[in-house]
Design a protein around this motif. Sequence first.
Motif, PDB file in Angstrom:
ATOM      1  N   ILE A  11       1.013  -1.289  -0.170  1.00 30.94           N
ATOM      2  CA  ILE A  11       0.340  -0.105  -0.432  1.00 30.94           C
ATOM      3  C   ILE A  11       1.170   0.998  -0.474  1.00 30.94           C
ATOM      4  O   ILE A  11       0.538   2.160  -0.962  1.00 30.94           O
ATOM      5  CB  ILE A  11      -1.482   0.078   1.257  1.00 30.94           C
ATOM      6  N   GLY A  12       1.517   1.205   0.766  1.00 32.61           N
ATOM      7  CA  GLY A  12       3.037   2.556   0.038  1.00 32.61           C
ATOM      8  C   GLY A  12       3.408   2.642  -0.490  1.00 32.61           C
ATOM      9  O   GLY A  12       4.222   3.747  -1.406  1.00 32.61           O
ATOM     10  N   CYS A  13       3.651   1.733  -1.346  1.00 33.32           N
ATOM     11  CA  CYS A  13       4.369   1.729  -2.503  1.00 33.32           C
ATOM     12  C   CYS A  13       3.117   2.184  -3.925  1.00 33.32           C
ATOM     13  O   CYS A  13       3.834   3.227  -4.608  1.00 33.32           O
ATOM     14  CB  CYS A  13       4.850   0.186  -3.323  1.00 33.32           C
ATOM     15  N   CYS A  14       2.339   1.859  -3.652  1.00 38.04           N
ATOM     16  CA  CYS A  14       1.279   2.273  -4.291  1.00 38.04           C
ATOM     17  C   CYS A  14       0.787   3.772  -4.126  1.00 38.04           C
ATOM     18  O   CYS A  14       0.772   4.360  -5.091  1.00 38.04           O
ATOM     19  CB  CYS A  14      -0.202   1.654  -3.852  1.00 38.04           C
ATOM     20  N   LEU A 134       2.128  -7.736  -8.264  1.00 40.56           N
ATOM     21  CA  LEU A 134       1.888  -5.956  -7.992  1.00 40.56           C
ATOM     22  C   LEU A 134       2.092  -4.875  -8.222  1.00 40.56           C
ATOM     23  O   LEU A 134       2.948  -3.797  -8.521  1.00 40.56           O
ATOM     24  CB  LEU A 134       2.344  -6.626  -6.124  1.00 40.56           C
ATOM     25  N   PHE A 135       4.163  -6.038  -8.937  1.00 39.87           N
ATOM     26  CA  PHE A 135       4.506  -4.703  -9.805  1.00 39.87           C
ATOM     27  C   PHE A 135       4.161  -4.218 -10.982  1.00 39.87           C
ATOM     28  O   PHE A 135       4.258  -2.957 -11.221  1.00 39.87           O
ATOM     29  CB  PHE A 135       5.718  -5.612 -10.738  1.00 39.87           C
ATOM     30  N   GLY A 136       3.134  -4.452 -11.315  1.00 38.29           N
ATOM     31  CA  GLY A 136       2.437  -4.064 -12.654  1.00 38.29           C
ATOM     32  C   GLY A 136       1.076  -3.509 -11.637  1.00 38.29           C
ATOM     33  O   GLY A 136       1.311  -1.907 -12.669  1.00 38.29           O
ATOM     34  N   ILE A 137       0.486  -3.594 -10.823  1.00 38.50           N
ATOM     35  CA  ILE A 137      -0.335  -2.144  -9.855  1.00 38.50           C
ATOM     36  C   ILE A 137       0.360  -0.994  -9.967  1.00 38.50           C
ATOM     37  O   ILE A 137      -0.008   0.010  -9.911  1.00 38.50           O
ATOM     38  CB  ILE A 137      -0.801  -3.168  -9.076  1.00 38.50           C
ATOM     39  N   THR A 138       1.851  -1.365  -8.740  1.00 37.40           N
ATOM     40  CA  THR A 138       2.308  -0.048  -8.490  1.00 37.40           C
ATOM     41  C   THR A 138       2.628   1.127  -9.476  1.00 37.40           C
ATOM     42  O   THR A 138       3.287   1.942  -9.966  1.00 37.40           O
ATOM     43  CB  THR A 138       3.579  -0.516  -7.614  1.00 37.40           C
ATOM     44  N   GLY A 139       3.514  -0.232 -10.983  1.00 34.55           N
ATOM     45  CA  GLY A 139       3.556   0.721 -12.397  1.00 34.55           C
ATOM     46  C   GLY A 139       2.497   1.314 -13.190  1.00 34.55           C
ATOM     47  O   GLY A 139       2.911   2.441 -13.307  1.00 34.55           O
ATOM     48  N   VAL A 144      -1.303   6.762 -13.662  1.00 44.09           N
ATOM     49  CA  VAL A 144      -2.667   6.487 -13.248  1.00 44.09           C
ATOM     50  C   VAL A 144      -2.539   8.649 -12.194  1.00 44.09           C
ATOM     51  O   VAL A 144      -3.225   9.343 -12.696  1.00 44.09           O
ATOM     52  CB  VAL A 144      -3.577   6.070 -12.814  1.00 44.09           C
ATOM     53  N   GLY A 145      -1.336   8.338 -11.842  1.00 43.24           N
ATOM     54  CA  GLY A 145      -1.034   9.240 -11.381  1.00 43.24           C
ATOM     55  C   GLY A 145      -1.000  10.628 -11.871  1.00 43.24           C
ATOM     56  O   GLY A 145      -1.102  11.829 -11.778  1.00 43.24           O
ATOM     57  N   GLY A 146      -0.023  10.630 -12.802  1.00 41.55           N
ATOM     58  CA  GLY A 146       0.324  11.132 -13.782  1.00 41.55           C
ATOM     59  C   GLY A 146      -0.718  11.715 -14.305  1.00 41.55           C
ATOM     60  O   GLY A 146      -0.643  13.482 -14.856  1.00 41.55           O
ATOM     61  N   SER A 147      -1.776  11.426 -14.655  1.00 41.00           N
ATOM     62  CA  SER A 147      -3.051  11.610 -15.488  1.00 41.00           C
ATOM     63  C   SER A 147      -4.193  12.116 -14.998  1.00 41.00           C
ATOM     64  O   SER A 147      -5.201  13.104 -15.450  1.00 41.00           O
ATOM     65  CB  SER A 147      -3.697  10.232 -16.563  1.00 41.00           C
ATOM     66  N   PHE A 148      -4.136  11.926 -12.647  1.00 41.07           N
ATOM     67  CA  PHE A 148      -4.657  12.921 -11.903  1.00 41.07           C
ATOM     68  C   PHE A 148      -4.452  13.718 -12.197  1.00 41.07           C
ATOM     69  O   PHE A 148      -4.828  15.328 -11.792  1.00 41.07           O
ATOM     70  CB  PHE A 148      -4.766  11.874 -11.407  1.00 41.07           C
ATOM     71  N   LYS A 278       1.049  -1.926 -17.914  1.00 45.22           N
ATOM     72  CA  LYS A 278       1.903  -2.782 -16.409  1.00 45.22           C
ATOM     73  C   LYS A 278       1.446  -3.201 -15.976  1.00 45.22           C
ATOM     74  O   LYS A 278       1.634  -4.107 -15.530  1.00 45.22           O
ATOM     75  CB  LYS A 278       2.461  -1.633 -15.615  1.00 45.22           C
ATOM     76  N   LEU A 279       0.068  -3.208 -15.874  1.00 45.85           N
ATOM     77  CA  LEU A 279      -0.894  -4.567 -15.151  1.00 45.85           C
ATOM     78  C   LEU A 279      -0.822  -5.753 -15.857  1.00 45.85           C
ATOM     79  O   LEU A 279      -0.929  -6.800 -15.250  1.00 45.85           O
ATOM     80  CB  LEU A 279      -2.449  -3.453 -15.353  1.00 45.85           C
ATOM     81  N   LEU A 280      -1.469  -5.347 -17.012  1.00 50.15           N
ATOM     82  CA  LEU A 280      -1.045  -6.272 -18.394  1.00 50.15           C
ATOM     83  C   LEU A 280      -0.337  -7.128 -17.965  1.00 50.15           C
ATOM     84  O   LEU A 280      -0.277  -9.055 -18.137  1.00 50.15           O
ATOM     85  CB  LEU A 280      -1.247  -6.489 -19.614  1.00 50.15           C
TER      86      LEU A 280
END
Length: 411
Positions: A11-14, A134-139, A144-148, A278-280
């Motif tokens: 969660i911290g990494c996310c 997990l690497f895919g989600i954090t990546g 997503v953060g940039g888009s937001f 990254k997710l895929l």
Amino acid sequence: MKLHYAWIIFIGCCIISFVGFGLTINTAGLFWGGMSEDLNLTRAEIALNATFNGIAGAVSLLFAGTVFKKINTKLLLSLSFGLTGLCFIACSFIQTIGPFYGIKVILGVVQNISIVISIPILLGNWFEKKLGMLFGITGALTAVGGSFFNPLISHFILEYGWRTTYIIVGVICLVVLLPVALLMRFKPENGMLPYGAESTVATTASGQAPQAAVLKGFTMKDAIRTPMFYCFIIAIICFQSAGSLAQHVPALIQSLNFSLQVGASVMSALLIGAAAGKLLMGFMLDHVKPTVVLLIFTIVGASGWYSTGVFNDTVFLNGSGFFSGMGQAIVLTAIPLLIRGSFGTKDYSQILSIILMFGAFSNAISVYVHGSIFDHTSSYSASLILNVTTYVIGFLCLIFAIKMSNKMKTI
């Protein structure tokens, strides 16, 4: 059932990916226009900060892995996030370009330690199972953060000015990321095992806890003696060289006689593609042979860049951007996982940081190279062909590294 502490780390990494990367790195260029006008600077003078930032970040990766092993993780990340926030606040007070370059050098060091390298190291130390996902989600959360944050920061700059917005970014870093730093631990201790790891010591009848798993794999000294180490270096140089063209995408689209709005749209499609890729890829690496996954993403990424110079339609250009973004998953998801799988966890942080250092240098230099190619040819066509070539070379190097790793495991 008690929650494994590895999930707190995840969660911290996310949060670090979403806020740390998405806000502090992916929005950097939004400030350049206002600064250029207010400080009477050319865009070249402003853009040079990215070169200083990139080189400083690359140099920091030379010792980042060792720093993580030697310094308490909570202290290291707290200092890094604290300096990041203070540096952004300091940017609001600059009157000349010199101090801005100095601040960007500091940011290059602390951001690479606290944001770029921390996530793969922490996840690699805390998880044995589900690591690809997990690497895919954090990546994905970096995109997503940039888009937001891109439209949000753009709004703040237009509404309150770039100086006030720098303060806002700095305060967000301090308020959000500092508490996260206090939750981070370098690796499991006191008998705790990584999530998914099997105990090597049976629990005694008295209920004594099993000992922590011993870190296995190559030392840094052994790793640099293997051909696969240099294959990873060549691969990441190639893929980062190709990925650096993403910073030119709006200008690239405009050079094809489309508007800036279309360029922004293609850039958004690229970010969305990066998140999806990254997710895929993370999911596929947990269930499909790495060679197959790499082949698919190499074809997708290379075709995305190549087709950007072929299509003359906004819909297809957005599709090209999406595929180009998907290809970037190789750098942030596949390569850290393959390095861990090839060299083990013993000196993973040091080996990873050295290999990533070469990628960071490649990114910093290639941004300039792509710009120079356009200056001399008035076109990005050569850059697009170069990207296809580097994708192929990078893919072949990764395949060779995987085969060497598999061979060494059977000896």
